[in-house]
Design a protein around this motif. Structure first.
Motif, mmCIF file in Angstrom:
data_model
loop_
_atom_site.group_PDB
_atom_site.id
_atom_site.type_symbol
_atom_site.label_atom_id
_atom_site.label_comp_id
_atom_site.label_asym_id
_atom_site.label_seq_id
_atom_site.Cartn_x
_atom_site.Cartn_y
_atom_site.Cartn_z
ATOM 1 N N VAL A 15 -13.941 70.889 51.553
ATOM 2 C CA VAL A 15 -13.714 72.189 50.331
ATOM 3 C C VAL A 15 -12.549 71.893 49.973
ATOM 4 O O VAL A 15 -12.688 71.988 48.363
ATOM 5 C CB VAL A 15 -12.948 73.339 51.199
ATOM 6 C CG1 VAL A 15 -13.659 74.237 50.540
ATOM 7 C CG2 VAL A 15 -15.258 73.709 51.701
ATOM 8 N N THR A 16 -11.695 71.402 50.471
ATOM 9 C CA THR A 16 -10.225 71.524 49.910
ATOM 10 C C THR A 16 -10.476 69.969 48.592
ATOM 11 O O THR A 16 -9.650 70.364 47.593
ATOM 12 C CB THR A 16 -8.940 70.557 50.889
ATOM 13 O OG1 THR A 16 -8.917 71.341 51.265
ATOM 14 C CG2 THR A 16 -8.062 70.459 50.095
ATOM 15 N N THR A 18 -13.015 68.796 47.263
ATOM 16 C CA THR A 18 -13.489 69.857 45.257
ATOM 17 C C THR A 18 -12.950 70.523 45.198
ATOM 18 O O THR A 18 -12.754 70.645 43.532
ATOM 19 C CB THR A 18 -15.348 70.496 46.228
ATOM 20 O OG1 THR A 18 -16.039 69.587 46.902
ATOM 21 C CG2 THR A 18 -15.659 70.709 45.153
ATOM 22 N N ALA A 19 -12.396 71.518 45.719
ATOM 23 C CA ALA A 19 -11.596 72.537 44.857
ATOM 24 C C ALA A 19 -10.242 71.834 44.090
ATOM 25 O O ALA A 19 -10.139 71.810 43.182
ATOM 26 C CB ALA A 19 -10.453 73.201 45.868
ATOM 27 N N GLU A 20 -9.796 70.490 44.702
ATOM 28 C CA GLU A 20 -8.785 70.098 43.966
ATOM 29 C C GLU A 20 -9.544 69.350 42.962
ATOM 30 O O GLU A 20 -9.106 69.513 41.605
ATOM 31 C CB GLU A 20 -8.489 68.944 44.346
ATOM 32 C CG GLU A 20 -7.015 69.494 46.213
ATOM 33 C CD GLU A 20 -6.888 68.447 46.503
ATOM 34 O OE1 GLU A 20 -7.501 67.168 47.144
ATOM 35 O OE2 GLU A 20 -5.986 68.656 48.075
ATOM 36 N N GLY A 31 -10.923 78.430 38.698
ATOM 37 C CA GLY A 31 -11.714 80.030 39.299
ATOM 38 C C GLY A 31 -12.700 79.988 38.556
ATOM 39 O O GLY A 31 -13.787 80.404 39.862
ATOM 40 N N ALA A 34 -15.918 77.339 39.652
ATOM 41 C CA ALA A 34 -15.804 77.488 40.501
ATOM 42 C C ALA A 34 -17.240 78.819 41.067
ATOM 43 O O ALA A 34 -17.401 78.637 41.294
ATOM 44 C CB ALA A 34 -14.665 77.361 41.260
ATOM 45 N N CYS A 51 -20.179 76.244 47.959
ATOM 46 C CA CYS A 51 -19.790 76.477 46.861
ATOM 47 C C CYS A 51 -18.836 77.538 46.663
ATOM 48 O O CYS A 51 -17.721 77.514 46.228
ATOM 49 C CB CYS A 51 -21.271 76.904 45.730
ATOM 50 S SG CYS A 51 -21.580 75.782 45.422
ATOM 51 N N VAL A 54 -15.637 76.963 48.261
ATOM 52 C CA VAL A 54 -15.099 75.869 46.736
ATOM 53 C C VAL A 54 -14.010 76.844 46.673
ATOM 54 O O VAL A 54 -12.646 77.038 46.171
ATOM 55 C CB VAL A 54 -15.671 74.545 46.322
ATOM 56 C CG1 VAL A 54 -15.420 74.482 45.457
ATOM 57 C CG2 VAL A 54 -16.040 73.710 48.075
ATOM 58 N N ALA A 55 -15.023 78.359 45.568
ATOM 59 C CA ALA A 55 -14.290 78.832 45.382
ATOM 60 C C ALA A 55 -12.638 79.752 45.610
ATOM 61 O O ALA A 55 -11.904 80.018 44.536
ATOM 62 C CB ALA A 55 -15.351 79.996 44.540
ATOM 63 N N LYS A 57 -10.958 78.401 48.214
ATOM 64 C CA LYS A 57 -9.837 77.830 48.411
ATOM 65 C C LYS A 57 -8.899 77.587 46.374
ATOM 66 O O LYS A 57 -7.958 77.502 46.779
ATOM 67 C CB LYS A 57 -10.346 76.330 48.842
ATOM 68 C CG LYS A 57 -9.689 75.197 48.583
ATOM 69 C CD LYS A 57 -8.861 75.730 49.872
ATOM 70 C CE LYS A 57 -8.387 75.088 50.239
ATOM 71 N NZ LYS A 57 -7.476 74.794 51.019
ATOM 72 N N VAL A 58 -10.050 77.370 45.451
ATOM 73 C CA VAL A 58 -9.408 77.226 44.288
ATOM 74 C C VAL A 58 -8.424 78.198 43.763
ATOM 75 O O VAL A 58 -7.614 78.273 43.618
ATOM 76 C CB VAL A 58 -10.472 76.774 43.436
ATOM 77 C CG1 VAL A 58 -10.233 77.521 42.001
ATOM 78 C CG2 VAL A 58 -11.497 75.692 42.994
#
Length: 67
Positions: A15-16, A18-20, A31, A34, A51, A54-55, A57-58
């Motif tokens: 997740v991190t 993908t967020a990066e 944001g 995502a 997903c 991820v959103a 986390k973003v």
């Protein structure tokens, strides 16, 4: 081999990462992008959950000042 969802450490790392990637690609709009990706209608429940994670986390990463 266990699915990624059954291993919290690997799930969080994925997740991190993908967020990066979202932040690197979209900058301040990451944001929104995502969340747009998390709302794609043809995803499975597992894909949607990933997903959405991820959103979240973003958005969190964008709100946290860089050190």
């Amino acid at each position: 081999m266990k699915p990624i969802y059954e291993d919290p450490e690997h799930f969080d790392a994925a997740v991190t990462k993908t967020a990066e990637s979202f932040i690197s690609r979209f900058g301040k709009e990451a944001g929104n992008e995502a969340w747009k990706a998390a709302r794609h209608p043809s995803m499975t429940e597992a894909e949607k959950a990933y997903c959405e994670a991820v959103a979240v986390k973003v958005v969190s990463m964008l709100r946290t000042p860089a050190e």
